[in-house]
Structure formats: C-alpha cells, structure tokens
Design a protein around this motif. Structure first.
Motif, mmCIF file in Angstrom:
data_model
loop_
_atom_site.group_PDB
_atom_site.id
_atom_site.type_symbol
_atom_site.label_atom_id
_atom_site.label_comp_id
_atom_site.label_asym_id
_atom_site.label_seq_id
_atom_site.Cartn_x
_atom_site.Cartn_y
_atom_site.Cartn_z
ATOM 1 N N VAL A 84 0.835 -1.074 0.203
ATOM 2 C CA VAL A 84 -0.047 -0.188 -0.048
ATOM 3 C C VAL A 84 1.036 1.685 0.073
ATOM 4 C CG1 VAL A 84 -1.399 1.192 1.827
ATOM 5 C CG2 VAL A 84 -1.687 -1.096 1.024
ATOM 6 N N GLU A 126 -9.448 7.685 2.725
ATOM 7 C CA GLU A 126 -8.738 6.463 1.542
ATOM 8 C C GLU A 126 -7.671 5.750 2.315
ATOM 9 O OE1 GLU A 126 -6.576 8.538 -1.220
ATOM 10 O OE2 GLU A 126 -6.019 6.279 -0.918
ATOM 11 N N THR A 127 -7.210 5.834 2.839
ATOM 12 C CA THR A 127 -5.917 5.060 3.127
ATOM 13 C C THR A 127 -6.204 3.614 4.050
ATOM 14 O OG1 THR A 127 -4.729 7.561 4.200
ATOM 15 C CG2 THR A 127 -3.842 4.676 4.631
ATOM 16 N N GLU A 160 -9.094 2.960 3.661
ATOM 17 C CA GLU A 160 -10.561 1.770 2.614
ATOM 18 C C GLU A 160 -8.856 1.131 1.896
ATOM 19 O OE1 GLU A 160 -12.302 0.520 1.981
ATOM 20 O OE2 GLU A 160 -13.611 2.324 4.062
ATOM 21 N N ARG A 161 -7.464 1.656 1.541
ATOM 22 C CA ARG A 161 -6.677 1.241 0.590
ATOM 23 C C ARG A 161 -5.920 -0.345 1.453
ATOM 24 N NH1 ARG A 161 -3.367 4.963 -0.912
ATOM 25 N NH2 ARG A 161 -1.575 3.256 -1.465
ATOM 26 N N GLU A 167 -6.787 -3.829 0.936
ATOM 27 C CA GLU A 167 -5.452 -5.011 0.597
ATOM 28 C C GLU A 167 -5.225 -6.276 0.988
ATOM 29 O OE1 GLU A 167 -3.299 -4.562 -2.072
ATOM 30 O OE2 GLU A 167 -1.512 -6.309 -1.617
#
Lengths: 355, 355
Positions: free
Chosen positions: A28, A50-51, A53-54, A58
């Motif tokens: 990520v 956003e972080t 979510e990523r 992952e």
DNA sequence: CTGTTAGCGCTTTCAT
DNA sequence: ATGAAAGCGCTAACAG
C-alpha cells in the motif's frame, strides 16, 4: 501450460510465504504501524479514510491473518486456556468440555486439552508450567481427586486457575455443581413415595463429587428420617455389578437406590436382572448421571439431569475473570437441574426390603 | 506477621515476574546466548563444564521455563496441533482423541480441540486460519462429512493436515480405519452360522465411515450370496428405534443385523424388545461400535472392536511427518480389530425372517 | 569457549 | 495523520 499446479495468479514457484503486516504495508505504501492501527480499528487516531480503505482492501485481498504468536509475545496474552481432565470414559466430560469449548470460543479463546491418567494422578500444580511457559493464560482443573491437605498448591500461586467440578485447596477458585441439590431431588422423590431405606452406589470417595454426594445423602437422609447405606466402588459397569452382588449376598437391599455414574447404572441393572430383583417393583432406581440411552434400557431409568454444559461455561467465565485480574469467589451451578422420570421408580414393596 | 500470605523468601511484594533467560544469564554473569546454548544442550559447541554447572544450577534453582511463544516465533513452530472433531456424544471420539493426545504428548506436541457443530458443518478449509495465524503447526481433521466434490480444498494447500477417520478431497492425506475389514468380520461371522439375509442400520450416508461400511456391506454380501438391506437413519437412540419400527411394519426382518453406532444399538434393542423379537432367537445383532456397556445389557451385544486409539496415534504421526516436510501416503489402520462375542448372535431361526 | 548482533511479526509510545 | 524506533524472549550466524 506445463507449469505444475498453479495456485492463483502470480504464485511464485514454491510455497507462498504467509503474508505479514509489512507485506501489505509496503504494497500500500505506508508504514507497518499504520496498517496495525487500521486493522486494529484504532478509534482514537484519526486515519485518512482513503488510506484506511486501501489498507483494508489489500489485507482482504491477500487474506491477511495476524500472527498470533507475535501478538501474544507483545501482549503477554496467549488467548489460550488449558483444560485438564481425567482420562475416563464417562460422557460427563464430553458435555463439560463442550460447554467450556463453546464459551471459550465466544470469548475469543482457544482451548487445549490435557488428559490426566487416573492411575497416575499428578497434583494440579504439575500443570502450572503451561502458563509459566506462556502456552496458556490459565488453567481449568477438572482433575477428579481431592488432594491430601488444604494447603494451597504453591506452584499455582501466580497462575490463574479454577477448579472445575471439584473443590481445590485454595478458597474462592471452585466452580462446582450443586451435588447436594441433586441428591435432594432424588431423596425427596423416593421419600415422597414412601421409601424409608436408601442405598447410594458411587465411585471412590477420594473423588470430590462422590464425597459431596455421599455427605449430602447422609445429611438429608438423617433429616428425612431415612436409613442410608453408602457403597463406594469402581466407577465402571463391573463396579456397579459387584456392589449389588455383595449387598444381595449380605441381605435384603434398601428399597431406593441412587447410582453415581452411568457406567455403574449398567452394572447395577445387570446385577438386579440376574438376581431377579424387579425394578421398580422390589427396588427403585435413580441415576445421578443423565444420559439419553437410559430411556432405551429394558428398564428405562429415571435420572437427575445436571447442568454440565453450564458448568463448563461458568468455569471459563470464572477463569477469564481471574486472568483479567478481577478476583472472584466460588461458584455453585444449580440450574437447570431436573428429575427425568422414566419409570424405574415406584412405591416401595409392601414388605420393605423384600428381594 | 501482619504481612499477607508471603510466598517464599525474597518475594518482592506483588506478583513475581516470570524468570527469563537474561535473568539467569546476568545472575551467573554470562551472556544470554550462552545460557540458551547450555539449556538446549548444544553438543557441537564445547562449553566449559564449570560454566555449564553454574548455569544449570541457577536455572533449576529459579525454576526457569523457556517462553514457548518466543521460541515458537523464532522457530516458526508452535508445537501445537489442532484436532477438529464433530460435536457428537458418541464415545468413539473420546478414544480417538485420547490416542491422539497421548501420542502428541509423547512427541512433544500439545493439542487444541475444536468442535464443529453437526448442524452447521464448515468446510475443512475453514480451520486453515489456525495454522496461518501460527496457533498450530497442523490440522487433524475428523469432521465427519464427506465434502461435495473431489476438488482439494485450496485454503489447505499450504497447511499441513491429515483427514482422520474420513477421506478428504486431496489424495494421500487420509488416515482411516479398515471399515471393510470390520464389515467382513461381521458378515463372515453371521454367514458362517447360516444367515442369508443381512440388515445394516447406520448413520447418514454423507458420513464417510457410514458410506464405506455401506459399500463394503453391499460388496461383501454380493460376494457371499447374501441379500443386503441398508437403512440410513440418525445416529441416535431414536434413530435406531425408528428404523426397526418402520422395517417391522413393512414385513419380516432380515435375520442378521449390523448397527453402526452404539446409540443406535440402544434404540434397535429397545424396538426389538417392544416388538417381542427374540435376540438372538429370531434375529442376531452385531454392533460395529464397541463399548463395555454392551456386556451389561439385557441382551449382551456382540460387537466389532476397532483400533480407535491407534487411529488417533497414527494420525498424529502422519501429521507430524507432514509438518516436518516429509511426504506421506494414505494410511489404513486395521490392527488390532476383533469380534467380541457376547451372545447376541446365534444361528438363524428355522423359518428365516420369522418375527 | 563465549559474546555481539540481528531478527522472528507485531504493537506502542514518541516524534513529526 | 503517519513514520521511526524500541522491544516482547529467545536463538542462530558470526565474530573473536
């Protein structure tokens, strides 16, 4: 297409290493600690959505699972309990174990089972090493034997533990069933039908449950004005069989018989059958150990049903409380307890003791 | 004397921390790695005998126990196995579990038990996370149900595992009993006495052992020229009872009956008793599930005794071999297996099928 | 013969 | 809002 058994897509030949926190972090493009925070749902720290979510995506994609070992090492918590049970065939332990397993799972613990051989019983302290070595956070001690004296086992002084279905040498760590209540259910039932003489066939008196049932029988029989005979014998079919044989040879039987374990019930029934003692005509029979099979015998056997699963669950709760540093006191489980009437109990014969 | 419960001598108030490698290292005045070497009995490295002695003495004196967590983290080995068993009452699991526990202990492993609810069975892969999370090194899968297809469970591809008492979807990981041998013992016995018609009462056909017993019964009956009737019913007392009830309503029974589980035996016996079908006069009965209690029933029941404990032990050995990277192939345990004659088997009645 | 160093995989202050 | 660094207790490779 000549490759051998490709697993998914980018499977590097050879077995894929387990995915670690840093793997998903570098994928990520963040630091491992950030991943840790996100995955542990840190509410205090405000993370950029956003972080988050990523990272979540992952982790899910790669099927990330935290290494319980590393976690445990940091937290000084293994998330495991050890259940020490005697190595016997009686189904009572299956239900107890089940109740404990289920509750432990609910509370996020796994359970290791240690079976203690009955021939060579060790003191409970012999299992303390499991906690000392960080294999478990606490001990559920269901070893059946009462220890010699009342001196607390020193090896367990710093080890969270609970005695299950037996009393231990140290106060406040027992989770037991209301054996006296079970005995009362039996005695009140037969006394109410007019029986005046009672026989209890049970296991070795060194077994704590047996000890408590015997004591309760003596006490409650005295209170009710009944005569009580108590016989200790092996908790096996052969033990129950032999006990009845010996008693019959010595004279007429009491008219109401309570039996401590289902194995003994089988033996007792066989001995009575052999001797042509009618049940419930000549003697009435109650099993203090419930099992469905009792309903299908040639004489369906009335029994007292005890809350085994509840006992196991309560023991787990009590142990976790101790692990969490909360104190705790002795627990007696008495509900739900009931008499399961199945036809092996009737009024005493006209001439009491007739066999 | 007003202090509360002093433990030993220099007990610093509060609970004493567990003793670590560095503690004994600094006490002796050497480096932790030296202690590690000594305690692990490194033969290659030659240690000064005096140092060795001092370290050993100190470790013993302070009751040092290595932290299994830290060790496991380094070695990528937990020293634990997980045994997944179905949540049923049948004593078969107790013996299987015992055999496995004992052997695992001999080989330096502890065993965690996971019980799978029969109502809501999960695929074996659902337990792979236990290895992925480093809670165990391998899985003993004794979940009873055969899975749908023969596709290997992908979630277990990198997880050491062995199917116990059932066959799994992937080849070479099964440790099972010789069910066909057990069936042959039963069939040869009754055929030798002149029986020509056989009934098998067993559990759900989705259970792998049941499936194999049924198949073996069909095959061997055909070979012997016997007629075979097979009935699948709940593996409970009620299931066995109902099966016989239904069959009796439909006509005369085959003269030789095999029963898959002890619970069903109780039900079958009760139904035959109710219907006044004499055992072994009218029908002969064999339990394919041995238990001592069978000897004490109103009709002592002949049974086939299977090597349950050996199966559990063999499964542990097979699993450890896989953990150690050694391959392995399917294992069939057939010894010791024997017919326990107890009197529920006799020659068929003069008019076969008379009930 | 024994000490130093690094690191297993994760969490948790403390910085920034 | 995120990174850096330290460390849980132990062991193994490498020095010296």
């Amino acid at each position: 297409m000549t490759e051998r058994a490709p697993g998914r897509q980018h499977e590097p030949a050879g077995k894929r290493r387990v995915v670690r926190l840093v793997d998903i972090a570098s994928a990520v493009g963040v630091h491992a600690s950030t991943v840790s925070r996100v995955l542990n749902g840190e509410v205090g720290h405000s993370l950029r959505p956003e972080t988050v979510e990523r990272i979540l995506a992952e982790a899910r994609a790669r099927g990330y699972r935290p290494n319980a070992l590393a976690r445990a090492l940091r937290h000084h918590r293994t998330g495991a309990l050890t259940f020490v049970v005697p190595m016997v065939r009686n189904p009572i332990w299956v239900r107890l174990q089940r109740g404990a397993l289920l509750r432990a799972a609910e509370r996020g613990y796994v359970v290791m089972i240690m079976e203690e051989p009955m021939e060579d019983p060790k003191p409970p302290g012999a299992y303390g090493y499991l906690v000392t070595e960080s294999r478990a956070d606490g001990l559920l001690l269901a070893t059946a034997l009462r220890t010699g004296g009342p001196e607390p086992d020193e090896a367990l002084s710093a080890v969270p533990h609970v005695y299950v279905n037996r009393r231990g040498p140290d106060q406040g760590n027992d989770v037991v069933m209301d054996e006296a209540g079970a005995v009362r259910l039996f005695l009140d039932h037969v006394a109410g039908l007019g029986h005046r003489s009672v026989l209890l066939i049970d296991g070795r008196r060194e077994v704590d449950t047996v000890y408590r049932r015997a004591a309760a029988t003596r006490r409650h029989c005295a209170a009710l004005g009944l005569t009580a005979v108590i016989r200790h014998t092996d908790a096996t079919e052969a033990g129950g069989f032999a006990a009845i044989r010996r008693l019959l040879a010595a004279g007429p039987l009491p008219t109401a018989i309570g039996v401590g374990s289902i194995e003994q019930v089988f033996g007792v029934l066989a001995a009575l059958r052999d001797a042509r003692v009618a049940v419930p005509g000549a003697v009435s029979l109650v099993s203090l150990d419930e099992d469905e099979s009792l309903a299908y015998l040639d004489v369906p056997v009335t029994s007292v049903s005890m809350p085994l699963a509840e006992l196991g669950a309560a023991a787990v709760d009590a142990l976790i409380a101790r692990i969490d540093g909360a104190g705790g006191s002795d627990v007696v489980i008495g509900e739900p307890m009931s008499l399961v009437s199945r036809g092996s109990v009737g009024p005493p014969p006209a001439e009491p003791g007739l066999s």
